[in-house]
Write a protein that holds these residues in place. Structure first.
Motif, PDB file in Angstrom:
ATOM      1  N   LEU A  18      37.386  28.997  40.141  1.00  0.00           N
ATOM      2  CA  LEU A  18      37.371  28.806  38.518  1.00  0.00           C
ATOM      3  C   LEU A  18      38.242  29.779  37.328  1.00  0.00           C
ATOM      4  O   LEU A  18      38.647  29.928  36.735  1.00  0.00           O
ATOM      5  CB  LEU A  18      35.959  28.536  38.099  1.00  0.00           C
ATOM      6  CG  LEU A  18      35.007  27.475  37.613  1.00  0.00           C
ATOM      7  CD1 LEU A  18      34.068  27.881  37.058  1.00  0.00           C
ATOM      8  CD2 LEU A  18      35.668  26.614  36.971  1.00  0.00           C
ATOM      9  N   GLY A  21      41.756  29.126  37.890  1.00  0.00           N
ATOM     10  CA  GLY A  21      42.526  28.467  36.745  1.00  0.00           C
ATOM     11  C   GLY A  21      42.244  28.988  35.697  1.00  0.00           C
ATOM     12  O   GLY A  21      43.561  28.229  34.816  1.00  0.00           O
ATOM     13  N   LYS A  22      41.465  29.705  34.914  1.00  0.00           N
ATOM     14  CA  LYS A  22      41.493  30.155  33.743  1.00  0.00           C
ATOM     15  C   LYS A  22      42.301  31.015  33.293  1.00  0.00           C
ATOM     16  O   LYS A  22      43.410  31.624  32.457  1.00  0.00           O
ATOM     17  CB  LYS A  22      40.560  30.916  33.629  1.00  0.00           C
ATOM     18  CG  LYS A  22      39.209  30.390  33.786  1.00  0.00           C
ATOM     19  CD  LYS A  22      39.452  29.537  32.060  1.00  0.00           C
ATOM     20  CE  LYS A  22      37.982  28.706  31.745  1.00  0.00           C
ATOM     21  NZ  LYS A  22      37.433  27.513  30.560  1.00  0.00           N
ATOM     22  N   THR A  24      45.148  31.334  35.450  1.00  0.00           N
ATOM     23  CA  THR A  24      46.972  30.692  35.410  1.00  0.00           C
ATOM     24  C   THR A  24      47.327  29.401  34.822  1.00  0.00           C
ATOM     25  O   THR A  24      48.021  28.878  35.268  1.00  0.00           O
ATOM     26  CB  THR A  24      47.465  30.585  37.327  1.00  0.00           C
ATOM     27  OG1 THR A  24      46.309  29.753  37.370  1.00  0.00           O
ATOM     28  CG2 THR A  24      47.281  31.554  37.836  1.00  0.00           C
ATOM     29  N   ARG A  25      46.104  29.573  33.809  1.00  0.00           N
ATOM     30  CA  ARG A  25      46.553  27.900  32.749  1.00  0.00           C
ATOM     31  C   ARG A  25      47.509  27.907  32.498  1.00  0.00           C
ATOM     32  O   ARG A  25      47.980  29.100  32.007  1.00  0.00           O
ATOM     33  CB  ARG A  25      45.400  28.218  32.096  1.00  0.00           C
ATOM     34  CG  ARG A  25      45.179  26.948  30.865  1.00  0.00           C
ATOM     35  CD  ARG A  25      43.809  26.778  30.264  1.00  0.00           C
ATOM     36  NE  ARG A  25      43.586  27.309  29.263  1.00  0.00           N
ATOM     37  CZ  ARG A  25      42.311  28.391  28.527  1.00  0.00           C
ATOM     38  NH1 ARG A  25      41.692  27.185  28.769  1.00  0.00           N
ATOM     39  NH2 ARG A  25      42.334  28.906  28.072  1.00  0.00           N
ATOM     40  N   ARG A  26      47.996  26.907  32.326  1.00  0.00           N
ATOM     41  CA  ARG A  26      49.639  26.245  31.364  1.00  0.00           C
ATOM     42  C   ARG A  26      49.134  27.141  29.894  1.00  0.00           C
ATOM     43  O   ARG A  26      48.181  25.917  29.455  1.00  0.00           O
ATOM     44  CB  ARG A  26      50.462  25.460  32.153  1.00  0.00           C
ATOM     45  CG  ARG A  26      50.773  25.737  33.388  1.00  0.00           C
ATOM     46  CD  ARG A  26      51.464  24.679  33.703  1.00  0.00           C
ATOM     47  NE  ARG A  26      52.004  23.842  34.821  1.00  0.00           N
ATOM     48  CZ  ARG A  26      52.705  23.343  35.812  1.00  0.00           C
ATOM     49  NH1 ARG A  26      52.384  21.925  34.769  1.00  0.00           N
ATOM     50  NH2 ARG A  26      52.448  22.740  36.787  1.00  0.00           N
ATOM     51  N   ARG A  27      49.802  27.129  29.299  1.00  0.00           N
ATOM     52  CA  ARG A  27      49.733  27.457  27.959  1.00  0.00           C
ATOM     53  C   ARG A  27      50.706  26.105  27.110  1.00  0.00           C
ATOM     54  O   ARG A  27      51.411  26.313  27.534  1.00  0.00           O
ATOM     55  CB  ARG A  27      50.379  28.496  26.974  1.00  0.00           C
ATOM     56  CG  ARG A  27      49.584  30.296  27.921  1.00  0.00           C
ATOM     57  CD  ARG A  27      47.706  29.864  27.111  1.00  0.00           C
ATOM     58  NE  ARG A  27      47.067  30.655  27.513  1.00  0.00           N
ATOM     59  CZ  ARG A  27      45.628  31.089  28.189  1.00  0.00           C
ATOM     60  NH1 ARG A  27      45.546  30.288  27.615  1.00  0.00           N
ATOM     61  NH2 ARG A  27      45.678  32.232  28.682  1.00  0.00           N
TER      62      ARG A  27
END
Length: 104
Positions: A18, A21-22, A24-27
Motif C-alpha cells: 500500500l 503504491g501511494k 509511486t502513483r502516476r499523476r
C-alpha cells in the motif's frame, strides 16, 4: 490454524505494498477532459458549424501519376460532413410526416 508470525509477515507485506503504491502513483495530467471529435478523427473545431464541412486534411497513401507510377504520399482535404453519431431510423429513411406537437 495460522500462526501469528505468518499473519504479522502478511500484514507487513500488505502495508508495504500500500505504501509503495501511494508513493509511486502516476499523476493525471491537468487537462483530462476529452475533446469531441468527428468520425473522421478530426476535432469538431475543424468543422464549419453551418455547412458541417471539414477543413482538416488527411494523408492519402498511393499518390500516382497518370502513367501509374507511384510518386509518394499526398495530403488531400477531408471529405467528411461531421458525422458524430447514428441517426434515428425515422430521420434516416423518411422525414417526419406529422407537424410538431405543441405541449401545454
Amino acid at each position: 490454524m495460522i500462526d501469528p508470525i505468518s499473519l504479522a509477515v502478511g500484514a507487513g507485506l500488505f502495508a508495504a505494498g500500500l505504501l509503495a503504491g501511494k508513493l509511486t502513483r502516476r499523476r493525471a495530467p491537468a487537462d483530462t477532459t476529452p475533446k469531441p471529435f468527428c468520425g473522421c478523427s478530426h476535432g469538431l473545431e475543424q468543422h464549419d458549424p453551418d455547412t458541417k464541412e471539414c477543413h482538416g486534411q488527411i494523408l492519402h497513401k498511393d499518390a500516382r501519376t497518370k502513367g501509374g507510377t507511384w510518386i509518394g504520399n499526398q495530403w488531400v482535404p477531408c471529405t467528411c460532413r461531421q458525422y458524430v453519431g447514428p441517426k434515428p431510423f425515422e430521420e434516416l429513411y423518411a422525414p417526419t410526416m406529422l407537424p410538431p406537437q405543441d405541449t401545454l
